[in-house]
Design a protein around this motif. Structure first.
Motif, PDB file in Angstrom:
ATOM      1  N   LEU A 118     -20.150  38.613  97.526  1.00 23.68           N
ATOM      2  CA  LEU A 118     -20.047  37.779  98.740  1.00 23.68           C
ATOM      3  C   LEU A 118     -18.980  38.286  99.713  1.00 23.68           C
ATOM      4  N   LYS A 119     -18.387  39.434  99.360  1.00 24.11           N
ATOM      5  CA  LYS A 119     -17.210  39.940 100.103  1.00 24.11           C
ATOM      6  C   LYS A 119     -17.402  39.962 101.622  1.00 24.11           C
ATOM      7  N   PHE A 120     -18.597  40.343 102.063  1.00 26.39           N
ATOM      8  CA  PHE A 120     -18.782  40.516 103.514  1.00 26.39           C
ATOM      9  C   PHE A 120     -19.399  39.285 104.194  1.00 26.39           C
ATOM     10  N   ALA A 121     -19.502  38.197 103.468  1.00 26.49           N
ATOM     11  CA  ALA A 121     -20.131  37.001 104.076  1.00 26.49           C
ATOM     12  C   ALA A 121     -19.215  36.399 105.128  1.00 26.49           C
ATOM     13  N   LYS A 122     -19.838  35.893 106.203  1.00 25.86           N
ATOM     14  CA  LYS A 122     -19.054  35.196 107.220  1.00 25.86           C
ATOM     15  C   LYS A 122     -18.514  33.909 106.602  1.00 25.86           C
ATOM     16  N   ARG A 123     -19.368  33.210 105.889  1.00 29.99           N
ATOM     17  CA  ARG A 123     -18.939  32.019 105.129  1.00 29.99           C
ATOM     18  C   ARG A 123     -19.489  32.172 103.717  1.00 29.99           C
ATOM     19  N   SER A 124     -18.599  32.164 102.736  1.00 33.27           N
ATOM     20  CA  SER A 124     -19.088  32.346 101.360  1.00 33.27           C
ATOM     21  C   SER A 124     -18.734  31.144 100.500  1.00 33.27           C
ATOM     22  N   ARG A 125     -19.551  30.944  99.491  1.00 33.80           N
ATOM     23  CA  ARG A 125     -19.264  29.884  98.512  1.00 33.80           C
ATOM     24  C   ARG A 125     -19.557  30.419  97.117  1.00 33.80           C
ATOM     25  N   ILE A 126     -18.678  30.118  96.184  1.00 35.86           N
ATOM     26  CA  ILE A 126     -18.979  30.423  94.772  1.00 35.86           C
ATOM     27  C   ILE A 126     -19.352  29.114  94.094  1.00 35.86           C
ATOM     28  N   HIS A 127     -20.496  29.161  93.426  1.00 31.74           N
ATOM     29  CA  HIS A 127     -21.016  27.989  92.717  1.00 31.74           C
ATOM     30  C   HIS A 127     -20.788  28.261  91.240  1.00 31.74           C
ATOM     31  N   PHE A 147     -11.323  34.021  95.482  1.00 28.00           N
ATOM     32  CA  PHE A 147     -12.266  34.756  96.344  1.00 28.00           C
ATOM     33  C   PHE A 147     -12.671  33.995  97.596  1.00 28.00           C
ATOM     34  N   THR A 148     -12.647  32.689  97.535  1.00 28.55           N
ATOM     35  CA  THR A 148     -13.058  31.867  98.688  1.00 28.55           C
ATOM     36  C   THR A 148     -12.482  30.461  98.553  1.00 28.55           C
ATOM     37  N   ASN A 149     -12.296  29.826  99.707  1.00 29.21           N
ATOM     38  CA  ASN A 149     -11.829  28.425  99.665  1.00 29.21           C
ATOM     39  C   ASN A 149     -12.974  27.462  99.417  1.00 29.21           C
ATOM     40  N   ASP A 150     -14.197  27.986  99.534  1.00 33.25           N
ATOM     41  CA  ASP A 150     -15.353  27.110  99.383  1.00 33.25           C
ATOM     42  C   ASP A 150     -15.925  27.290  97.980  1.00 33.25           C
ATOM     43  N   VAL A 151     -15.525  26.395  97.092  1.00 34.39           N
ATOM     44  CA  VAL A 151     -15.981  26.480  95.696  1.00 34.39           C
ATOM     45  C   VAL A 151     -16.744  25.198  95.364  1.00 34.39           C
ATOM     46  N   GLU A 152     -17.903  25.394  94.767  1.00 34.99           N
ATOM     47  CA  GLU A 152     -18.672  24.227  94.313  1.00 34.99           C
ATOM     48  C   GLU A 152     -18.738  24.270  92.798  1.00 34.99           C
ATOM     49  N   PHE A 153     -18.410  23.125  92.191  1.00 36.98           N
ATOM     50  CA  PHE A 153     -18.439  23.037  90.730  1.00 36.98           C
ATOM     51  C   PHE A 153     -19.659  22.240  90.291  1.00 36.98           C
ATOM     52  N   TYR A 154     -20.427  22.812  89.346  1.00 36.41           N
ATOM     53  CA  TYR A 154     -21.559  22.038  88.809  1.00 36.41           C
ATOM     54  C   TYR A 154     -21.253  21.538  87.401  1.00 36.41           C
ATOM     55  N   ALA A 155     -21.464  20.254  87.210  1.00 37.79           N
ATOM     56  CA  ALA A 155     -21.281  19.628  85.894  1.00 37.79           C
ATOM     57  C   ALA A 155     -22.691  19.502  85.309  1.00 37.79           C
ATOM     58  N   GLU A 156     -23.142  20.591  84.678  1.00 33.74           N
ATOM     59  CA  GLU A 156     -24.542  20.657  84.262  1.00 33.74           C
ATOM     60  C   GLU A 156     -24.887  19.561  83.252  1.00 33.74           C
ATOM     61  N   ASP A 157     -26.036  18.967  83.444  1.00 35.92           N
ATOM     62  CA  ASP A 157     -26.576  17.904  82.574  1.00 35.92           C
ATOM     63  C   ASP A 157     -25.758  16.610  82.625  1.00 35.92           C
ATOM     64  N   ALA A 158     -24.881  16.490  83.619  1.00 35.47           N
ATOM     65  CA  ALA A 158     -24.095  15.244  83.714  1.00 35.47           C
ATOM     66  C   ALA A 158     -25.016  14.053  83.930  1.00 35.47           C
ATOM     67  N   GLY A 159     -26.183  14.307  84.528  1.00 36.08           N
ATOM     68  CA  GLY A 159     -27.115  13.204  84.808  1.00 36.08           C
ATOM     69  C   GLY A 159     -28.093  12.935  83.690  1.00 36.08           C
ATOM     70  N   GLY A 160     -28.209  13.874  82.709  1.00 35.54           N
ATOM     71  CA  GLY A 160     -29.241  13.680  81.683  1.00 35.54           C
ATOM     72  C   GLY A 160     -30.584  13.531  82.347  1.00 35.54           C
TER      73      GLY A 160
END
Ligand code: KIV
Ligand code: ZN
Length: 360
Positions: A88-97, A132-145
């Motif tokens: 994602l190095k060259f992205a104008k806006r990047s997010r790591i999920h 790497f980026t200020n935009d980080v999204e965290f997924y809590a997998e299966d939190a919803g069942g």
């Protein structure tokens, strides 16, 4: 004032995981540009550590996308996150999920671990990603069942009411369609305070698929009373649905909401008669709004006289009530033999007809 719901498109990541839907870098880039033009806010471009090809796709997309945020998936693993950061190095806006399975079931069966350890790994992976980026999204997998919509809504409401500083984050819905509830659950999440929906064109995705982008966009647009909007240009929904279907060689079920071939077709007499008097009796969305062209009046053995007269009119025949009564009986004979009566059948019926036949 209505509030924005962010559209996080994962057609190129969760959608592309569908067996048979794999795309090459050129195809992914082409679709990414179309998704940007559609107006999605975030494009999840791939899972960079998964293969060198996917790394290249994500980095090519990152270089050309200007308006949307480009996102790369990772597990809660340092190497994954570093590779995503590189892609994602060259992205104008990047997010790591990044994220990890958080249900008791996943903690035990997948990780043979415990809540404390998973919590530590969760915090750690977000810290790595922040390098790497200020935009980080965290997924809590299966939190919803496998939630019902009201349960999913309650979970989101619980987070809103109990997590300190939650107003600094955007809560996101990532639902799969195992019980056909992905769209309903995502909307329930938004009603309870989530402001991002993760979705795919045509609802493509693992197993029974993900939340369908076209459905959530049109639900929020149709139910203005909910008080939300998205940045998606609805007119592009049908053309893009067809392109995704073609490029991924994955047909869209005809009865699919918004983009299915039958979504704006009327074939039974009761519906056709109402529709021809006022389209809104059986269409809550004007097909042109979603780029689907004109509604269709399909002729089958369940169709009625108004539909028959309408279809004759369309090919240049103006019949009166008497004519139609006679022709309708002939039409039913053809319709009982065929699945659909087409224009050539109508021509044949019209050409064989003279008004004397009806009066005798
Ligand atoms: O369905 C899922 O669990 C996912 C995560 C990896 C985000 O797609
Ligand atoms: Zn998923």
């Amino acid at each position: 004032m209505s509030e924005k719901v962010y559209i996080f498109d994962t057609t190129l990541r969760d959608g592309e995981q569908v067996p048979g839907c794999k795309l090459n870098a050129t195809e992914k880039l082409e679709l990414a540009l179309k998704l940007e033009a559609l107006g999605v806010d975030i494009i999840e471009a791939g899972f960079p550590v998964s293969s060198p090809g996917d790394f290249d796709s994500v980095s090519q997309i990152a270089k050309v996308i200007k308006n949307a945020t480009v996102c790369g998936l990772s597990r809660a693993v340092q190497k994954d996150i570093e590779v995503a950061g590189q892609a994602l190095k060259f992205a104008k806006r990047s997010r790591i999920h990044t994220g990890i399975g958080t249900s008791d079931f996943h903690i035990k069966s997948k990780f043979n671990s415990n809540r404390e350890d998973i919590l530590e790994r969760a915090i750690q992976c977000v810290k790595w990603a922040r390098n790497f980026t200020n935009d980080v999204e965290f997924y809590a997998e299966d939190a919803g069942g496998y939630c019902l919509p009201y349960q999913y809504g309650e979970k989101i409401a619980y987070l809103i009411n109990n997590v300190p500083n939650v107003d600094k984050a955007i809560l996101s819905c990532h639902c799969h369609n195992d019980l056909g509830l992905a769209t309903a659950n995502s909307i329930a999440g938004v009603i309870s305070g989530a402001r991002q929906i993760e979705c795919t064109i045509n609802g493509l995705g693992e197993r029974a698929g993900n939340t369908a982008l076209e459905e959530v966009v049109m639900i929020l647009q149709s139910h203005k009373d909910l008080g939300f909007y998205t940045s998606v240009d609805a007119k592009q929904l049908n053309p893009l649905s067809r392109e995704v279907s073609d490029i991924m060689r994955m047909p869209v079920q005809p009865n699919k909401a918004i983009v299915g071939a039958n979504a704006f077709s009327h074939s039974s007499g009761i519906h056709q008669d109402g529709f021809l008097k006022d389209a809104q009796t059986y269409e809550i969305i004007n097909p042109e709004v979603v780029g689907a062209g004109e509604s269709k009046i399909v002729l089958t053995a369940r169709s009625g006289r108004s539909a028959l007269a309408h279809r004759f009119q369309k090919i240049g025949y103006q019949f009166n009530r008497n004519d139609i009564d006679f022709l309708y009986e002939k039409f039913l004979q053809v319709a009982d033999r065929k699945k659909e009566v087409d224009e050539s059948d109508l021509q044949m019926l019209a050409q064989a007809y003279t008004p004397e036949l009806a009066t005798n």
